[in-house]
Design an enzyme around this catalytic site. Structure first.
Site, PDB file in Angstrom:
ATOM      1  N   SER A   1       0.859  -1.187   0.000  1.00 39.64           N
ATOM      2  CA  SER A   1       0.000   0.000   0.000  1.00 39.64           C
ATOM      3  C   SER A   1       0.897   1.239   0.000  1.00 39.64           C
ATOM      4  O   SER A   1       1.740   1.370  -0.890  1.00 39.64           O
ATOM      5  CB  SER A   1      -0.946  -0.032   1.205  1.00 39.64           C
ATOM      6  N   THR A   2       0.780   2.114   0.999  1.00 42.35           N
ATOM      7  CA  THR A   2       1.539   3.361   1.017  1.00 42.35           C
ATOM      8  C   THR A   2       3.042   3.098   0.934  1.00 42.35           C
ATOM      9  O   THR A   2       3.590   2.350   1.730  1.00 42.35           O
ATOM     10  CB  THR A   2       1.232   4.150   2.309  1.00 42.35           C
TER      11      THR A   2
ATOM     12  N   HIS B   1      -2.549  -1.026  -3.459  1.00 47.07           N
ATOM     13  CA  HIS B   1      -3.682  -0.125  -3.271  1.00 47.07           C
ATOM     14  C   HIS B   1      -3.495   1.125  -4.126  1.00 47.07           C
ATOM     15  O   HIS B   1      -2.593   1.921  -3.887  1.00 47.07           O
ATOM     16  CB  HIS B   1      -3.814   0.273  -1.802  1.00 47.07           C
TER      17      HIS B   1
ATOM     18  N   MET C   1       0.001   1.134   5.014  1.00 53.42           N
ATOM     19  CA  MET C   1      -0.806   1.474   6.181  1.00 53.42           C
ATOM     20  C   MET C   1      -1.903   0.439   6.376  1.00 53.42           C
ATOM     21  O   MET C   1      -2.454  -0.081   5.413  1.00 53.42           O
ATOM     22  CB  MET C   1      -1.431   2.864   5.990  1.00 53.42           C
TER      23      MET C   1
ATOM     24  N   ASP D   1      -4.356  -4.852   5.770  1.00 54.42           N
ATOM     25  CA  ASP D   1      -4.702  -5.694   4.624  1.00 54.42           C
ATOM     26  C   ASP D   1      -3.513  -6.566   4.232  1.00 54.42           C
ATOM     27  O   ASP D   1      -2.393  -6.080   4.097  1.00 54.42           O
ATOM     28  CB  ASP D   1      -5.123  -4.815   3.439  1.00 54.42           C
TER      29      ASP D   1
END
Length: 348
Positions: free
Chosen positions: A162-163, A188, A281, A284
């Site tokens: 993600s991030t 993401h 973050m 998930d």
């Protein structure tokens, strides 16, 4: 202490909307709203913001140039304000290469209403950025491409992030040789950006990288990226693996979801799979990685020191889902070493 936020945008309307969003949050403080890079430079020096929201498309000096100068002179967590266009996506990916933490995509129409609707998303990204590690990758050298003695279609590599993940995934994939096992990736990202990102990776890597379209057979030397608005699963079809895209509800707060990908890999490939969870973050992917671990798969998590945001890997490690916890620059080599061992163990 509240998070000090500086807004930089040439649009008076966007400055007003972002300023109101920030001022409405009790843990945030708006320290300024600059219409261009020149005013922003002065405010950075005077106000010393914790986080900057930065428009990519500005007159005089564009957001990318300002970001590059900022990261060299005073590295600061930045959330880019992008546009949902091909040009906007390319510029956004470049901003992440330069060190921006994350981005928010402005809607093509109804910008005022759309940005207001993104209130929660915007403040979450600002909070995440305030707790992140600023990563400068300007001038970094390409990772060494690892060799592997492997041929076949039974092994799979699944990656979730993600991030901070766009750069982390890029570094891992650039170290993969052309004969690496088929790789499936959930990052993401909103729709409209994943196709541009896949093309960017394809231009840099020895393997072929594509945005998944659904139904394709997984092939060695290829990586498949989940589209920004679909869950991606892997199904068994005879001796082959094939991709299935679904349009269900969010899982673990996301669509595409890493947990969905990992769960499907667990069912379709079992111990023939390797699971990799990179910076991001939230949580998930942690549950899915534990499923893979329990199937005796090789599982990898990025370590805290090299993560932009140590969220998803942290939760997975706490669950006991990681067989290997490694810095990003060691990840690709370790994955290929595990492939080599798995392939050797399967030979007659």
């Amino acid at each position: 202490m509240p998070i000090k936020v500086l807004v930089v945008d040439d649009s008076a309307l966007i400055r007003q909307i972002l300023s109101e969003i920030i001022k409405s949050e009790p843990d945030m403080q708006l320290v300024g709203a600059a219409p261009d890079a020149f005013v922003a430079k002065k405010m950075v020096l005077e106000k010393v913001p914790d986080v900057i929201t930065l428009d990519i498309e500005m007159p005089k000096v564009d957001g990318l140039r300002f970001l590059e100068v900022l990261m060299n002179a005073r590295p600061t967590p930045v959330v880019m304000i992008s546009t949902l266009t091909e040009k906007g996506a390319q510029a956004t990916l470049r901003s992440l290469e330069l060190g921006a933490i994350d981005f928010v995509a402005k809607p093509k129409i109804g910008v005022a209403e759309g940005m207001a609707a993104y209130h929660q998303l915007i403040v979450e990204k600002i909070r995440t950025a305030s707790n992140s590690k600023v990563k400068k990758s300007v001038g970094s050298t390409a990772p060494t491409v690892n060799k592997v003695s492997y041929s076949g279609t039974e092994k799979l590599i699944a990656i979730g992030a993600s991030t901070g993940g766009t750069e982390a995934i890029k570094e891992v994939l650039m170290s993969f040789p052309a004969n690496a096992p088929a790789t499936v990736i959930t990052q993401h990202m909103p729709p409209g950006f994943t196709s541009t990102y896949a093309r960017r990776l394809d231009s840099l890597c020895q393997i072929t990288v594509r945005e998944a379209s659904g139904g394709e057979r997984l092939l060695p030397g290829h990586a498949y990226l989940a589209p920004g608005d679909k869950h991606m699963e892997v199904e068994r079809s005879g001796a082959d693996y094939r991709i299935r895209l679904t349009d269900g509800e969010r899982v673990s707060g996301h669509k595409p979801s890493v947990d969905v990908l990992f769960g499907s890999i667990c069912k379709s490939a079992g111990s023939n799979a390797l699971g990799v969870l990179l910076t991001g973050m939230g949580s998930d992917g942690a549950r899915g990685l534990l499923e893979l671990f329990n199937e005796n798969c090789e599982t990898f998590c990025q370590d805290e020191a090299s993560c932009v945001v140590f969220g998803m890997p942290k939760v997975a490690i706490e669950k006991g889902a990681a067989k290997h916890v490694l810095p990003l620059d060691a990840m690709g080599k370790a994955i290929m070493q595990s492939v080599e061992k798995m392939a050797a163990g399967s030979r007659l």
